[in-house]
Design a protein around this motif. Sequence first.
Motif, PDB file in Angstrom:
ATOM      1  N   ALA A 114       0.812  -1.222   0.000  1.00 50.60           N
ATOM      2  CA  ALA A 114       0.000   0.000   0.000  1.00 50.60           C
ATOM      3  C   ALA A 114       0.842   1.267   0.000  1.00 50.60           C
ATOM      4  N   ASN A 115       2.138   1.162   0.313  1.00 53.41           N
ATOM      5  CA  ASN A 115       2.978   2.362   0.346  1.00 53.41           C
ATOM      6  C   ASN A 115       3.187   2.973  -1.036  1.00 53.41           C
ATOM      7  N   ILE A 116       2.869   2.217  -2.056  1.00 54.33           N
ATOM      8  CA  ILE A 116       3.024   2.765  -3.405  1.00 54.33           C
ATOM      9  C   ILE A 116       2.006   3.873  -3.663  1.00 54.33           C
ATOM     10  N   LEU A 117       0.957   3.952  -2.832  1.00 54.68           N
ATOM     11  CA  LEU A 117      -0.076   4.964  -3.008  1.00 54.68           C
ATOM     12  C   LEU A 117       0.314   6.301  -2.397  1.00 54.68           C
ATOM     13  N   HIS A 118       1.386   6.319  -1.603  1.00 56.22           N
ATOM     14  CA  HIS A 118       1.807   7.574  -0.998  1.00 56.22           C
ATOM     15  C   HIS A 118       2.433   8.495  -2.054  1.00 56.22           C
ATOM     16  N   ARG A 119       2.652   9.735  -1.676  1.00 54.98           N
ATOM     17  CA  ARG A 119       3.138  10.729  -2.635  1.00 54.98           C
ATOM     18  C   ARG A 119       4.486  10.325  -3.209  1.00 54.98           C
ATOM     19  N   ASN A 120       5.428   9.903  -2.338  1.00 56.72           N
ATOM     20  CA  ASN A 120       6.748   9.521  -2.836  1.00 56.72           C
ATOM     21  C   ASN A 120       6.677   8.298  -3.739  1.00 56.72           C
ATOM     22  N   GLY A 121       5.771   7.370  -3.390  1.00 53.23           N
ATOM     23  CA  GLY A 121       5.610   6.197  -4.238  1.00 53.23           C
ATOM     24  C   GLY A 121       5.063   6.550  -5.613  1.00 53.23           C
ATOM     25  N   THR A 122       4.100   7.457  -5.644  1.00 52.07           N
ATOM     26  CA  THR A 122       3.535   7.883  -6.926  1.00 52.07           C
ATOM     27  C   THR A 122       4.593   8.568  -7.786  1.00 52.07           C
ATOM     28  N   ILE A 123       5.406   9.425  -7.170  1.00 49.64           N
ATOM     29  CA  ILE A 123       6.459  10.119  -7.926  1.00 49.64           C
ATOM     30  C   ILE A 123       7.493   9.124  -8.443  1.00 49.64           C
ATOM     31  N   ALA A 124       7.866   8.137  -7.610  1.00 50.52           N
ATOM     32  CA  ALA A 124       8.862   7.146  -8.027  1.00 50.52           C
ATOM     33  C   ALA A 124       8.364   6.328  -9.206  1.00 50.52           C
ATOM     34  N   MET A 125       7.083   5.999  -9.208  1.00 53.72           N
ATOM     35  CA  MET A 125       6.551   5.158 -10.291  1.00 53.72           C
ATOM     36  C   MET A 125       6.466   5.899 -11.619  1.00 53.72           C
ATOM     37  N   TRP A 126       6.549   7.215 -11.592  1.00 54.99           N
ATOM     38  CA  TRP A 126       6.571   7.949 -12.856  1.00 54.99           C
ATOM     39  C   TRP A 126       7.800   7.584 -13.683  1.00 54.99           C
ATOM     40  N   GLN A 127       8.884   7.177 -12.997  1.00 52.20           N
ATOM     41  CA  GLN A 127      10.120   6.855 -13.707  1.00 52.20           C
ATOM     42  C   GLN A 127      10.175   5.398 -14.146  1.00 52.20           C
ATOM     43  N   ALA A 128       9.218   4.598 -13.700  1.00 48.63           N
ATOM     44  CA  ALA A 128       9.286   3.153 -13.935  1.00 48.63           C
ATOM     45  C   ALA A 128       9.166   2.832 -15.414  1.00 48.63           C
ATOM     46  N   ASP A 129       9.993   1.912 -15.839  1.00 47.51           N
ATOM     47  CA  ASP A 129       9.930   1.438 -17.216  1.00 47.51           C
ATOM     48  C   ASP A 129       8.811   0.407 -17.337  1.00 47.51           C
ATOM     49  N   ALA A 130       8.103   0.413 -18.434  1.00 46.67           N
ATOM     50  CA  ALA A 130       6.936  -0.455 -18.587  1.00 46.67           C
ATOM     51  C   ALA A 130       7.296  -1.931 -18.664  1.00 46.67           C
ATOM     52  N   ARG A 131       8.557  -2.264 -18.898  1.00 43.36           N
ATOM     53  CA  ARG A 131       8.910  -3.666 -19.119  1.00 43.36           C
ATOM     54  C   ARG A 131       9.167  -4.423 -17.819  1.00 43.36           C
ATOM     55  N   PHE A 132       9.420  -3.713 -16.694  1.00 44.65           N
ATOM     56  CA  PHE A 132       9.806  -4.479 -15.514  1.00 44.65           C
ATOM     57  C   PHE A 132       8.573  -5.016 -14.785  1.00 44.65           C
ATOM     58  N   ARG A 133       8.823  -5.952 -13.872  1.00 43.58           N
ATOM     59  CA  ARG A 133       7.753  -6.569 -13.103  1.00 43.58           C
ATOM     60  C   ARG A 133       7.712  -5.944 -11.713  1.00 43.58           C
ATOM     61  N   LEU A 134       6.519  -5.570 -11.291  1.00 41.10           N
ATOM     62  CA  LEU A 134       6.320  -4.908 -10.011  1.00 41.10           C
ATOM     63  C   LEU A 134       5.613  -5.870  -9.061  1.00 41.10           C
ATOM     64  N   PHE A 135       6.227  -6.125  -7.904  1.00 46.00           N
ATOM     65  CA  PHE A 135       5.654  -7.006  -6.894  1.00 46.00           C
ATOM     66  C   PHE A 135       5.336  -6.186  -5.645  1.00 46.00           C
ATOM     67  N   GLY A 136       4.123  -6.319  -5.146  1.00 49.98           N
ATOM     68  CA  GLY A 136       3.748  -5.737  -3.864  1.00 49.98           C
ATOM     69  C   GLY A 136       3.391  -6.843  -2.891  1.00 49.98           C
ATOM     70  N   ILE A 137       3.862  -6.730  -1.656  1.00 50.61           N
ATOM     71  CA  ILE A 137       3.662  -7.779  -0.657  1.00 50.61           C
ATOM     72  C   ILE A 137       2.807  -7.219   0.473  1.00 50.61           C
ATOM     73  N   GLU A 138       1.795  -7.980   0.891  1.00 51.15           N
ATOM     74  CA  GLU A 138       0.995  -7.603   2.043  1.00 51.15           C
ATOM     75  C   GLU A 138       0.501  -8.863   2.740  1.00 51.15           C
ATOM     76  N   SER A 139       0.124  -8.715   3.999  1.00 55.28           N
ATOM     77  CA  SER A 139      -0.284  -9.862   4.802  1.00 55.28           C
ATOM     78  C   SER A 139      -1.624 -10.396   4.324  1.00 55.28           C
ATOM     79  N   PHE A 140      -1.835 -11.685   4.581  1.00 58.19           N
ATOM     80  CA  PHE A 140      -3.060 -12.343   4.134  1.00 58.19           C
ATOM     81  C   PHE A 140      -4.271 -11.755   4.867  1.00 58.19           C
ATOM     82  N   GLY A 141      -5.344 -11.511   4.128  1.00 60.26           N
ATOM     83  CA  GLY A 141      -6.578 -11.014   4.726  1.00 60.26           C
ATOM     84  C   GLY A 141      -6.638  -9.517   4.905  1.00 60.26           C
ATOM     85  N   GLN A 142      -5.614  -8.795   4.489  1.00 60.69           N
ATOM     86  CA  GLN A 142      -5.629  -7.333   4.645  1.00 60.69           C
ATOM     87  C   GLN A 142      -6.666  -6.725   3.700  1.00 60.69           C
TER      88      GLN A 142
END
Length: 356
Positions: free
Chosen positions: A77-105
């Motif tokens: 969920a930290n990708i939704l923060h302001r710094n995460g949003t700004i960082a993702m602007w630089q992301a290349d479309a070819r890479f794979r993005l993995f987000g990890i969170e606990s079960f049942g969240q």
Amino acid sequence: FTVAGIAMAYPLARIILLFTHRRELRRFKKALAKISPELARRLHLPEGAGEIRCCLWFQAADVEFPLYDLAIVPQAANILHRNGTIAMWQADARFRLFGIESFGQRHSPRESALLMAAYGPAVYEIPANGAEAALVQFAWIKSRPESLPGDLRGPDLHRHGYWRNPVRNRRIARLAAVLLAGNPGNIKLDPQIDQWLQLHGKPEMHVVVHCGCVEQILAIKAHLPNAKISTALTVDALSRMSRHQRHEVTSHRANGSGGLILTDRETACRRADVDVVIWASGGPGILTGPLSSSLPNRRPVLIIDYRDCHHRQLFRWSERRFLRYMERGWFPVGCDESLSRVVHFQMQYPTIGGRR
């Protein structure tokens, strides 16, 4: 363990991990050194194949994202923060993005929409302690008993709708008997069940019928004389039964694994050798525990549930179970999983911020 598994699956990939706080970063480096010293050494490699780099979100502006193959966010969920949003602007479309969170969240509708936009619809469940998750699918069968009076409520509705419903219980017993033998006579079943049997069927299968109470267990047991019973009844509950009921429960108690088991306990449905679970208990709930095993090559599991239409409340409960299956990541047989997640999201959150 999750990050280590991803890193070992891609030994030559360049991986970047994004943390919110420095203490999380330091804790991760210490844990990785204990899990796998080889992976810990990849943290100190120069830029190139196999590099693992850890940084904070506000440092991501100095990172050349197109150079990396994988990006992992330990707190998705930290990708939704302001710094995460700004960082993702630089992301290349070819890479794979993995987000990890606990079960049942759980997340709000808006957060769920933004997370799906960031990570996509694919979700992978990783059980704890090195267990292997089972491929779980469900078949949705329409039951056709006689309609019930609309004023039934509470225990009377369960009793006449599920526990003592002769048509529904008889059909459940017949289906369980056919599945136990692997459908040797090629009896025409529901198309979803036929499709699953063609892919994963075997001559002898372990079938578990989850019932709502002992009353329903004994009603189905009358059609299945060779079935075993697994129940959580106490001595006091047994003492309140008739002699015949007490004899049926105690003399056919399930020992070991395999065969056909009638149960009112979820633990019996989560055994490692279960092939088919028939959810005869109805109601608004579903199987809650994880279907995983520490044994290798965990077999796929089929959950058979009924779309009850003989009372409006039973119909509502059926629809609620359907949505809960999809929330768990269990989808109908033959459906594309990623597409089903998108459809489920649209069904559950039809409007976000007043816009469809």
